[in-house]
Structures are given as C-alpha cells and as structure tokens.
Design a protein around this motif. Structure first.
Motif, PDB file in Angstrom:
ATOM      1  N   VAL A 202      44.354 -37.599  33.967  1.00 28.10           N
ATOM      2  CA  VAL A 202      44.036 -37.216  35.351  1.00 28.10           C
ATOM      3  C   VAL A 202      45.392 -36.858  35.963  1.00 28.10           C
ATOM      4  O   VAL A 202      46.333 -37.650  35.907  1.00 28.10           O
TER       5      VAL A 202
ATOM      6  N   SER B   6      55.850 -38.728  37.356  1.00 27.45           N
ATOM      7  CA  SER B   6      55.112 -39.049  36.124  1.00 27.45           C
ATOM      8  C   SER B   6      55.852 -40.076  35.267  1.00 27.45           C
ATOM      9  O   SER B   6      55.240 -40.752  34.440  1.00 27.45           O
TER      10      SER B   6
ATOM     11  N   ASP C 138      49.561 -29.524  30.070  1.00 28.10           N
ATOM     12  CA  ASP C 138      50.533 -29.949  31.058  1.00 28.10           C
ATOM     13  C   ASP C 138      50.828 -28.704  31.905  1.00 28.10           C
ATOM     14  O   ASP C 138      50.111 -27.711  31.792  1.00 28.10           O
ATOM     15  N   ALA C 139      51.888 -28.737  32.696  1.00 31.52           N
ATOM     16  CA  ALA C 139      52.188 -27.556  33.498  1.00 31.52           C
ATOM     17  C   ALA C 139      52.907 -26.535  32.623  1.00 31.52           C
ATOM     18  O   ALA C 139      54.100 -26.280  32.785  1.00 31.52           O
TER      19      ALA C 139
HETATM   20  O1  PMV Z   1      56.520 -35.908  37.479  1.00 31.46           O
HETATM   21  P1  PMV Z   1      56.606 -34.445  37.729  1.00 31.46           P
HETATM   22  O2  PMV Z   1      57.140 -34.120  39.075  1.00 31.46           O
HETATM   23  O3  PMV Z   1      57.351 -33.719  36.625  1.00 31.46           O
HETATM   24  O4  PMV Z   1      55.097 -33.840  37.738  1.00 31.46           O
HETATM   25  C1  PMV Z   1      54.259 -33.932  36.652  1.00 31.46           C
HETATM   26  C2  PMV Z   1      53.080 -33.096  36.820  1.00 31.46           C
HETATM   27  C3  PMV Z   1      52.154 -32.965  35.624  1.00 31.46           C
HETATM   28  O5  PMV Z   1      52.852 -33.205  34.432  1.00 31.46           O
HETATM   29  C4  PMV Z   1      51.611 -31.543  35.582  1.00 31.46           C
HETATM   30  C5  PMV Z   1      50.962 -33.891  35.743  1.00 31.46           C
HETATM   31  C6  PMV Z   1      51.226 -35.356  35.526  1.00 31.46           C
HETATM   32  O6  PMV Z   1      50.514 -36.150  36.144  1.00 31.46           O
HETATM   33  O7  PMV Z   1      52.076 -35.722  34.697  1.00 31.46           O
END
Ligand code: PMV
Length: 368
Positions: free
Chosen positions: A40, A175, A320-321
């Motif tokens: 999620v 994350s 993932d992104a």
């Molecule tokens: O932790 P960030 O700022 O790198 O964001 C992570 C965003 C995603 O990997 C797309 C989703 C997630 O919950 O890890």
C-alpha cells in the motif's frame, strides 16, 4: 510546525542527555539494513515528513545497505562533520544531503553537534533497479546513529531502540521508516492498526501462508527515472484526485490488514495490484502529469495477468515509482512462478536482467 507526540518524548529525552558532559570517545558501528517494497503506497505528504495516508510494505531480504560508521564524539566543532564514501568512492553530492539531514536531527541527538562521522556505505543491489536505496541506506544510518548514542551514554537513551531508529529514518526518507522491521511494516495512522503512527512504523502480523513471499524484480529500464519521488510527493499537493486517493489508500490498508490476517493470497494480489496502478495513475493525472512506466512494463503486467487467469497460479505485480516490475508470489507457487518468469518475462527485461529477492527478517548488526 506542529510538534507531534512521539517527537515531544524524544525531544525531552534529548534535553535530558544534553546536560551530561561527553568525554571524547571514538568507536565504530556497522549495520546491514534492507530495502522494502510498498504494497500500500505512500504518495503525498505534509510538512515534517508526515504521510498523507498510511502505507504498508514487505521488507526485502538480499537487497540491503551495509553501512559502517566511525565516530569521534566530544570534538570542539560546530555541527556534525561528515566524511562519506559510497562503494569505495567519495560521493560529495550525497554527503552534502546527509550533512544537512544530520544537522536537522541534532535536536533529537544533541551529541551529533560535536561529532565527527566517517561513513562507508555499500549496497548489494544496483542503482536504479526498482529497489529503493533510500529506504535501506537511511534505515542503516538511523540504526548506526541510535547505536552510537547508546555507546556514548553507556545506557539506553530511549525505551524502544527500533522505534527511535524508525522515527530518525523517517526524517531522511519516509519509506525508510518501514525498513526497521522484518516481514511487513506499516507507517502512518490507520484504523487498521491500533498503535499505528505518522511518526514511525510498526511491525505487522501476517498469516503464515504469506510469510516467505518472493519478489522477483524485472529490470525493464535500468536508467535513472526522470521525475524524483520528492517531486512526485510534491505534485500530490495539486493533484485533483488527491483526496480520493488518500481515502482509497486507507480503504486498501483496511483490506490489506484483513487479508494479511487471514492469509488470502488472491485478495492480497488484488489489493497490491490496485495500489500499484493507483500510484501510477496519480503520476499521470498530476499537473503536470508524467509517465514512468514503459511499454514493457505494460507487457509484463499483461503477461502476468494472463498467466494467472489461465493457470490459477498465485502471482501478481507491484510497481515502485519507476518502470521496473516487482513480481510477487508465495512460496507455494514459487516453482510454477519461476518457470513462467524464466520463459515469458525474462525476454522483455533489459539484458534479461531479473533480481530475485524475498521477504526478509529486518536489519542486523554486522562485523565492524
Ligand atoms: O520515501 P520516499 O520519499 O522515497 O517515497 C517512496 C514512495 C514510494 O516508493 C513510491 C511508495 C512507498 O510507499 O514506498
């Protein structure tokens, strides 16, 4: 900015230790900390690294950062001084970011103000592989810092070492807060878990049928992604669907929490895939919108769904992104899933590259 509850506790613990005089001490600590893949998704945040919705992830096993930290405390310097090496070479750009981060966490770790740190970090997985190195590296760093803190004061500074590490990791990368725990972890306030928090992650119980889940990562595109996660979170502030997305994410958290309890693999896959597609829908509907998936990302998704529908094998995907595809399947389906991946998915990967990983047990201390 609003001061959160746990933050307040850490600030008062920090105030208590800041009155103690620290002798000059030298030492080193080392941690191996895993990356995680969100089931999620966290996408969108408020100031102070507070998530717009709760998220839940599976901790990986082999994809880890190994970080060694040498420290000298009690130096007459102003602010933490950092020497940083990544995989044997100086990484000045990352060092600048890390130094800024360390300055930001001085209120929670006042000893950092007079500390010199020399950090050597390496990852067991390649860059831009669809595995979040920020999660493994920031959690390794947070663990190292929390351990140094205990060594300096000769006692526990807080009652829950991992919780503080999760809090400190979150300030570096949201994350990363989830990488502190084995199997699966949730971060962000959700009705699904009574003790959930926006300030740190918590470990979550899972049914044994879902334990030992595999994650084969298809490298569809090894290139650097064009839009960073930082920018992606930022774009959620103006995304016209943001409110609906945050509500949908909470609904999926509740579905996922139920699924994890009863061990329903089929529903697990449904929720996971819905989350992956929703994440990319948010990217596409942002202002401006952008697309990180590639034609072979879609090809992989279609092949996975076709194989699942025709054989009934428990196999699904998340994203993932980026363009790479995480293919998840439980131990029970592993033999069939591996054959399918080799025969039908490998050929659409860049240089036939696939990284096989699975659910892991969380960070460990390593030899200094
Ligand atoms: O932790 P960030 O700022 O790198 O964001 C992570 C965003 C995603 O990997 C797309 C989703 C997630 O919950 O890890």
């Amino acid at each position: 900015m609003k001061i959160e509850k746990y933050e307040e506790k850490l600030l008062s613990e920090a105030a208590a230790i800041s009155t103690k005089n620290l002798a000059r001490k030298q030492g080193s600590v080392a941690w191996s900390s895993p990356s995680n893949i969100a089931l999620v998704k966290y996408w969108g945040k408020y100031p102070g690294q507070i998530p717009a919705n709760a998220s839940l992830s599976m901790t990986l096993d082999s994809a880890v950062t190994i970080m060694k930290l040498d420290y000298t405390s009690g130096e007459s310097i102003n602010g933490p001084v950092l020497n940083f090496e990544f995989e044997g070479s100086k990484a000045p750009d990352f060092a600048i970011k890390l130094e800024k981060y360390l300055q930001g966490i001085v209120p929670f770790m006042p000893w950092l103000d007079s500390c010199k740190l020399s950090i050597r970090s390496e990852n067991t997985f390649p860059h831009s592989s669809g595995i979040a190195s920020s999660a493994s590296s920031m959690s390794a760093l947070a663990l190292g810092l929390c351990e140094i803190e205990e060594l300096l004061y000769g006692e526990a500074v807080t009652d829950d070492f991992l919780r503080k590490a999760s809090f400190i990791a979150r300030l570096g990368s949201g994350s990363a807060s989830r990488s502190l725990y084995g199997k699966m972890a949730a971060w962000g306030i959700t009705a699904s878990y009574a003790h959930s928090s926006d300030e740190y992650a918590i470990p979550v119980e899972i049914h044994e049928d879902l334990s030992g889940m595999h994650d084969s990562i298809l490298i569809i595109d090894p290139g650097q992604k064009m839009v960073s996660s930082t920018m992606g979170h930022e774009l959620m502030r103006t995304n016209p669907y943001a409110k609906l997305r945050f509500e949908a994410a909470e609904a999926n958290m509740q579905l996922m929490a139920d699924v994890l309890k009863i061990g329903d693999t089929r529903k697990f896959i449904d929720v996971m895939e819905n989350e992956a597609l929703s994440l990319h829908a948010m990217m596409m509907t942002g202002i401006p919108g952008y697309i990180l998936i590639k034609p072979n990302t879609l090809e992989a998704i279609q092949r996975i769904r076709k194989f699942r529908n025709s054989t009934g094998t428990a196999i699904g995907f998340t994203l993932d992104a980026g363009a790479n595809v995480h293919v998840l399947y439980p131990e029970k389906a592993a033999a069939k899933a591996r054959l399918f991946i080799e025969s039908e998915l490998k050929e659409i990967c860049d240089n036939e590259k696939i990284i096989h990983d699975k659910m892991g047990n969380g960070p460990v201390r390593v030899e200094r």
